[in-house]
Design a protein around this motif. Structure first.
Motif, short mmCIF file in Angstrom:
data_model
loop_
_atom_site.label_atom_id
_atom_site.label_comp_id
_atom_site.label_asym_id
_atom_site.label_seq_id
_atom_site.Cartn_x
_atom_site.Cartn_y
_atom_site.Cartn_z
N THR A 77 -37.91 -83.04 -25.86
CA THR A 77 -36.96 -84.14 -26.41
C THR A 77 -35.85 -84.87 -25.77
O THR A 77 -36.24 -86.36 -25.14
CB THR A 77 -35.40 -83.52 -27.79
N LEU A 78 -35.27 -84.03 -24.65
CA LEU A 78 -34.39 -84.55 -23.16
C LEU A 78 -35.61 -85.62 -22.65
O LEU A 78 -35.41 -86.74 -22.24
CB LEU A 78 -33.78 -83.54 -22.65
N ALA A 79 -36.19 -84.93 -22.49
CA ALA A 79 -37.83 -85.55 -20.86
C ALA A 79 -38.49 -86.74 -21.89
O ALA A 79 -38.57 -87.63 -21.20
CB ALA A 79 -39.01 -84.73 -21.28
N ARG A 80 -38.55 -86.89 -23.16
CA ARG A 80 -39.04 -87.77 -23.83
C ARG A 80 -38.24 -88.89 -23.61
O ARG A 80 -38.43 -90.11 -23.48
CB ARG A 80 -39.63 -87.37 -25.19
N GLN A 81 -36.00 -88.73 -24.32
CA GLN A 81 -36.03 -89.88 -24.10
C GLN A 81 -35.61 -90.70 -22.94
O GLN A 81 -35.65 -91.26 -22.92
CB GLN A 81 -34.68 -89.05 -24.48
N THR A 126 -30.77 -74.69 -20.83
CA THR A 126 -30.02 -72.83 -22.11
C THR A 126 -29.20 -74.08 -22.99
O THR A 126 -28.81 -74.49 -23.52
CB THR A 126 -29.85 -72.60 -20.86
N ALA A 127 -29.36 -72.70 -23.98
CA ALA A 127 -29.05 -72.59 -25.18
C ALA A 127 -28.99 -71.26 -25.97
O ALA A 127 -29.85 -70.48 -25.13
CB ALA A 127 -29.57 -74.00 -26.00
N ASP A 128 -27.67 -71.23 -26.94
CA ASP A 128 -27.66 -69.85 -27.88
C ASP A 128 -29.06 -69.59 -27.98
O ASP A 128 -29.92 -70.89 -29.00
CB ASP A 128 -27.09 -69.91 -28.46
N ASN A 144 -23.85 -76.15 -27.51
CA ASN A 144 -23.04 -77.39 -28.34
C ASN A 144 -23.61 -79.10 -28.19
O ASN A 144 -22.09 -79.98 -28.24
CB ASN A 144 -21.92 -77.05 -28.58
N LEU A 145 -24.20 -79.86 -27.63
CA LEU A 145 -23.94 -81.03 -27.78
C LEU A 145 -25.58 -81.63 -28.56
O LEU A 145 -26.49 -81.00 -28.94
CB LEU A 145 -24.78 -81.08 -25.95
N ASN A 146 -25.16 -82.97 -29.09
CA ASN A 146 -26.57 -83.90 -29.54
C ASN A 146 -27.65 -84.31 -28.46
O ASN A 146 -26.87 -84.11 -27.86
CB ASN A 146 -25.81 -84.28 -31.58
N CYS A 147 -28.19 -85.00 -29.23
CA CYS A 147 -29.16 -85.21 -28.01
C CYS A 147 -27.95 -86.68 -27.61
O CYS A 147 -28.85 -86.16 -26.02
CB CYS A 147 -30.32 -86.10 -29.25
N ASP A 148 -27.87 -87.71 -27.84
CA ASP A 148 -27.23 -88.47 -27.52
C ASP A 148 -26.30 -87.96 -26.68
O ASP A 148 -26.47 -88.66 -24.90
CB ASP A 148 -26.73 -88.88 -28.84
N GLU A 149 -25.68 -87.19 -27.12
CA GLU A 149 -24.79 -86.89 -26.13
C GLU A 149 -25.26 -86.02 -24.32
O GLU A 149 -24.64 -86.39 -23.59
CB GLU A 149 -23.54 -85.52 -25.64
N GLN A 150 -26.37 -85.33 -24.27
CA GLN A 150 -27.51 -84.98 -23.71
C GLN A 150 -27.80 -86.13 -23.03
O GLN A 150 -27.58 -85.70 -21.72
CB GLN A 150 -28.04 -84.11 -24.27
N LEU A 151 -27.79 -87.09 -23.24
CA LEU A 151 -29.10 -87.73 -22.87
C LEU A 151 -27.88 -88.93 -21.85
O LEU A 151 -28.14 -89.34 -21.07
CB LEU A 151 -29.97 -88.75 -23.95
#
Ligand code: DC
Length: 266
Positions: free
Chosen positions: A54-58, A184-186, A242-249
């Protein structure tokens, strides 16, 4: 171009064609993807279902870079092995099978990501099936398979401007990547993510099946002899539980900005 080119050259030409079709710099504008900025390599590694793709695509969309899902290559090879009943314990059988495999990527406008083609067939509809997921880590642990896949991955990064995700991208494929992330994630978050993804195409799937498949793959991926999953010493750890996609991006785009500035100073 037919069969007149040696395999590698033909592959490279197909790859270049894909890049041309994808249209560099065409999907966004602004500072980060300006034609005058140096292009970098972004390597993203981590366990299964940590949100790498998801991150890579964004990132690729924002930057006008190419996104390559290296796991899709191992999945397509596994699909070929399954369809052709290749005995993965037999080195000759594996080598012969690899010689008959041609992988390429074609950008899919709808998914905004590339589909992996296995000998000219779009393999995307099949490679996430459980039958492939159950076998792929074993196949990806085979040395000959990795040599084949990594060589192709490195050719795809020759001109930079690429985001690639996988397990060994920052350690083996692009050890000099300008930006390396280890995601990483839980565990519960990851199982739920994969379950939702798989449920869409396979409503019969259970949480337990997904959980045991993830655990087994993580185990094989991180304990195999050939390029096991490791965090590169210079990789930035991103925990997105605990990050949504926008925050992560947003977070990662700041890192990209810094790395592009650093590349400019070189
Ligand atoms: O990212 P994924 O779950 O689609 O990857 C499928 C498998 O391929 C995974 O179990 C590990 C392997 N893989 C690998 O060994 N090296 C990579 N660079 C990418 C994936």
């Amino acid at each position: 171009m037919g069969n007149t080119y040696p395999y590698n050259t033909r592959l490279l030409l197909r790859q270049e064609l894909f890049f041309v079709r994808q249209g560099s710099y065409s999907r966004n504008s602004g500072y980060l993807c300006s034609m005058t900025q140096p292009r970098i390599i972004i390597a993203i590694d981590g366990y299964s279902s940590c949100g790498k793709s998801t991150l890579a695509r964004q990132l690729a969309a924002q930057l006008g870079y190419h996104y390559i899902d290296s796991g899709a290559m191992y999945r397509a090879i596994t699909l070929y092995f399954l369809r052709n009943a290749v005995d993965i314990g037999n080195r000759d059988a594996v080598a012969n099978a690899i010689a008959n495999i041609n992988l390429s990527f074609v950008f899919n406008e709808v998914r905004q990501a590339s589909d992996v083609y296995l000998n000219d067939e779009n393999a995307e509809p099949f490679i996430r099936d459980m039958i492939v997921s159950e076998k792929v880590s074993e196949v990806a642990a085979i040395r000959e398979v990795r040599v084949f896949a990594v060589a192709q991955q490195q050719r795809m990064g020759l001109h930079k401007g690429i985001v690639m995700d996988g397990r060994d991208i920052g350690t083996a494929v692009f050890p000099d990547a300008e930006l390396k992330l280890f995601m990483t994630a839980d565990p519960e978050v990851r199982v739920m993510r994969r379950f939702k993804e798989m449920y869409a195409t396979n409503p019969g799937i259970t949480l337990d099946e997904v959980k045991s498949n993830l655990e087994l793959r993580d185990y094989i991926d991180s304990t195999r002899d050939e390029s096991p999953l490791r965090r590169a010493a210079d990789a930035v750890l991103v925990d997105n539980s605990n990050l949504n996609c926008d925050e992560q991006l947003k977070l990662v785009l700041e890192m990209v900005k810094d790395r592009i500035k650093a590349a400019l100073r070189k």
